[in-house]
Enzyme design. Structure first.
Site, PDB file in Angstrom:
ATOM      1  N   ASP A 219     140.055   6.391  88.306  1.00  0.00           N
ATOM      2  CA  ASP A 219     139.952   6.882  86.843  1.00  0.00           C
ATOM      3  C   ASP A 219     140.098   5.510  85.904  1.00  0.00           C
ATOM      4  O   ASP A 219     139.810   4.790  86.082  1.00  0.00           O
ATOM      5  CB  ASP A 219     141.236   7.788  87.091  1.00  0.00           C
ATOM      6  CG  ASP A 219     140.912   9.195  85.927  1.00  0.00           C
ATOM      7  OD1 ASP A 219     140.584   8.812  84.567  1.00  0.00           O
ATOM      8  OD2 ASP A 219     140.876  10.175  86.159  1.00  0.00           O
ATOM      9  N   HIS A 242     136.996   3.958  85.238  1.00  0.00           N
ATOM     10  CA  HIS A 242     136.390   4.601  84.043  1.00  0.00           C
ATOM     11  C   HIS A 242     136.609   3.691  82.782  1.00  0.00           C
ATOM     12  O   HIS A 242     136.405   4.037  81.761  1.00  0.00           O
ATOM     13  CB  HIS A 242     137.182   5.943  83.851  1.00  0.00           C
ATOM     14  CG  HIS A 242     136.792   7.110  84.927  1.00  0.00           C
ATOM     15  ND1 HIS A 242     137.047   8.317  84.724  1.00  0.00           N
ATOM     16  CD2 HIS A 242     136.183   7.019  86.064  1.00  0.00           C
ATOM     17  CE1 HIS A 242     136.697   8.747  85.834  1.00  0.00           C
ATOM     18  NE2 HIS A 242     136.170   8.126  86.575  1.00  0.00           N
TER      19      HIS A 242
END
Ligand SMILES: *[C@@H]1O[C@H](CO)[C@@H](O)[C@H](O)[C@H]1NC(C)=O
Ligand SMILES: *[C@@H]1O[C@H](CO)[C@@H](O)[C@H](O)[C@H]1NC(C)=O
Ligand SMILES: *[C@@H]1O[C@H](CO)[C@@H](O)[C@H](O)[C@H]1NC(C)=O
Length: 279
Positions: A219, A242
């Site tokens: 993430d 991310h």
């Protein structure tokens, strides 16, 4: 002669000053007093060593030597009477099955401490594989919460350096309500596909520096939540993940501003984004 003597006195003084600075009482969890053994659960030994070290009126150091130790949970709470260091040289391993954890939202927590140093070159291994397959609360709001690996809350003037966070079940590190704290030379690793494994999330904190970190996770590599100020992210490398995110912001009423964020000289490879603001 007088000159020589004063030189000698000065050298002696310097020597004493440097040894007294380096000297912190050591609380080794594997000593006879605490009795931690590799491959068994060290929760109780660590809690006892921490409480003795934290109560000491002079500098102290809790040491986890090399080796692999199991750890169900830990909360290291201050305020402590003097500066305190936790030196993890070995590996602390969470139970693979979330059901074996004793608390729903934290595996290891550090709270209410001034002048904490967490260091040692060791590893916090979340053994997250099983949890990622269950971590579907984007779809299922009623599923059981999965614990954040390392929580740093209400810390001031602290340092976290030279540790590895491996395969967290949820966020690797959650920094909340901390001031004047630096994170250096960290390695944060989890596979691309691991859900919700943000590297370092910061919220409600001021003057936090993250430098020389290698972050590759499933993430956000670094995410910065509301009421955060003077956050500096420099020389962060690696990927996947991310990228570096400000946010998510604006989901709740009464959220406070985020100000003075600096991101410099970061190299992220195979990440979904570089830097973004999520609202
Ligand atoms: C950090 O600073 C903020 C703003 O000055 C303050 O409200 C907060 O209590 C401080 N936190 C700690 C843990 O000292
Ligand atoms: C963080 O870095 C900034 C800019 O390099 C520096 O001014 C500040 O003192 C640092 N803060 C801490 C807590 O180390
Ligand atoms: C930028 O980051 C790279 C990789 O971490 C590092 O080797 C280099 O020294 C940094 N450059 C500056 C100007 O800080």
């Amino acid at each position: 002669m007088a000159l020589k003597l004063s030189l000698l006195a000065m050298l002696l003084f310097l020597l004493l000053a440097s040894t007294s600075k380096a000297h912190a009482s050591v609380f080794d969890v594997t000593s006879a007093t605490y009795g931690a053994k590799p491959d068994s659960d060290v929760s109780k030994a660590l809690a006892k060593a921490w409480s003795d070290a934290c109560g000491l009126p002079s500098a102290s150091k809790v040491v986890v030597p090399s080796g692999t130790y199991k750890l169900k949970e830990a909360t290291f709470r201050g305020p402590c009477k003097a500066r305190i260091e936790m030196q993890v040289r070995g590996t602390l391993q969470a139970p693979a099955d979330t059901g074996q954890l004793t608390r729903p939202n934290t595996w290891v927590g550090f709270q209410y401490i001034d002048m904490l140093t967490l260091s040692g070159g060791g590893t916090f291994d979340g053994q997250g594989a099983l949890a990622w397959s269950q971590n579907d609360y984007h779809k299922n709001k009623n599923c059981k919460p999965i614990p954040v690996k390392l929580r740093f809350e209400f810390l001031t003037n602290s340092k976290v350096l030279d540790i590895t966070s491996l395969n967290s079940k949820n966020f690797h590190m959650h920094v909340f309500w901390c001031n004047y704290t630096t994170f250096q030379y960290l390695t944060i690793t989890a596979p691309d596909k691991s859900e919700n494994t943000d590297g370092i999330h910061i919220g409600a904190s001021t003057s936090i520096n993250i430098t020389h970190a290698k972050i590759g996770t499933g993430d956000d590599c670094v995410s910065i939540g509301d009421d955060s100020h003077q956050i500096t992210v420099i020389d962060v490398t690696r990927g996947p993940g991310h990228g570096i995110s400000i946010g998510s912001l604006g989901r709740y009423k009464e959220e406070k501003d985020v100000t003075m964020i600096i991101v410099k000289n970061c190299t992220l490879t195979n990440t979904q984004n570089g830097v973004r603001i999520k609202t």
